[in-house]
Design a protein around this motif. Structure first.
Motif, PDB file in Angstrom:
ATOM      1  N   ALA A  13      26.518  14.631 -12.044  1.00 20.72           N
ATOM      2  CA  ALA A  13      26.053  15.327 -13.104  1.00 20.72           C
ATOM      3  C   ALA A  13      25.122  16.565 -12.510  1.00 20.72           C
ATOM      4  CB  ALA A  13      25.249  14.634 -14.257  1.00 20.72           C
ATOM      5  N   ALA A  14      24.213  16.196 -11.839  1.00 19.36           N
ATOM      6  CA  ALA A  14      23.317  17.303 -11.062  1.00 19.36           C
ATOM      7  C   ALA A  14      24.134  18.441 -10.349  1.00 19.36           C
ATOM      8  CB  ALA A  14      22.223  16.763 -10.261  1.00 19.36           C
ATOM      9  N   LYS A  15      24.889  17.793  -9.691  1.00 18.05           N
ATOM     10  CA  LYS A  15      25.951  18.852  -8.809  1.00 18.05           C
ATOM     11  C   LYS A  15      26.859  19.527  -9.611  1.00 18.05           C
ATOM     12  CE  LYS A  15      29.590  19.042  -5.290  1.00 18.05           C
ATOM     13  NZ  LYS A  15      30.213  18.182  -4.617  1.00 18.05           N
ATOM     14  N   GLY A  16      27.326  19.160 -10.800  1.00 11.04           N
ATOM     15  CA  GLY A  16      28.151  19.876 -11.869  1.00 11.04           C
ATOM     16  C   GLY A  16      27.273  20.753 -12.678  1.00 11.04           C
ATOM     17  N   LEU A  17      26.029  20.568 -12.868  1.00  8.41           N
ATOM     18  CA  LEU A  17      25.359  21.591 -13.325  1.00  8.41           C
ATOM     19  C   LEU A  17      25.097  22.672 -12.588  1.00  8.41           C
ATOM     20  CD1 LEU A  17      22.627  19.339 -15.200  1.00  8.41           C
ATOM     21  CD2 LEU A  17      24.402  20.765 -16.337  1.00  8.41           C
ATOM     22  N   VAL A  18      24.603  22.437 -11.508  1.00  7.57           N
ATOM     23  CA  VAL A  18      24.328  23.629 -10.479  1.00  7.57           C
ATOM     24  C   VAL A  18      25.605  24.288 -10.191  1.00  7.57           C
ATOM     25  CG1 VAL A  18      23.605  24.167  -7.897  1.00  7.57           C
ATOM     26  CG2 VAL A  18      22.387  22.388  -9.214  1.00  7.57           C
TER      27      VAL A  18
END
Length: 132
Positions: A13-18
């Motif tokens: 999820a964090a990678k997707g947001l970034v």
């Protein structure tokens, strides 16, 4: 859900947001450059302003969600709703400020192109197959 599964889900999820914020930024730069090539400096600045109108609140929303992910806080539906409401409110406030202070220098078509291109930044992720 095991702690390992939760950690993998949070990392994804964090990678997707970034990736989304980076894609929106790349699309904004492309729109500003295209506006400059087609219509000149004021158009490029208008496209840049239009994109930043959405990119700034979107980046803060992504940062808020990243903090929620890594602080192990429960980010429920209400948190997501309020984050989106603040993003929309921030976008409207920035639009009003740009219109107020740019005055006659504002090139509306370029501003709208910059805004729409950043709004649709996830399309770049779809094209590059980075959105899963």
């Amino acid at each position: 859900m095991t702690p390992q599964e939760r950690a993998r889900m949070n990392a994804r999820a964090a990678k997707g947001l970034v990736n989304l914020v980076l894609a929106q930024s790349a699309m904004l730069l492309i729109a500003a450059l295209a506006s400059w090539l087609v219509a000149g400096g004021y158009a490029a600045l208008s496209a840049l302003a239009g994109g930043l109108i959405y990119l700034i609140p979107s980046s803060f929303a992504a940062l808020h969600m990243l903090v929620k992910i890594y602080s192990q806080a429960n980010a429920g539906a209400l948190t997501f709703f309020w984050t989106q409401a603040l993003k929309i409110g921030g976008t409207l406030a920035l639009l009003a400020l740009v219109v107020r202070f740019a005055g006659t220098y504002l090139v509306w078509p370029a501003l709208l192109v910059g805004l729409v291109v950043v709004l649709k930044g996830y399309v770049l992720l779809l094209v590059l197959n980075k959105l899963r």
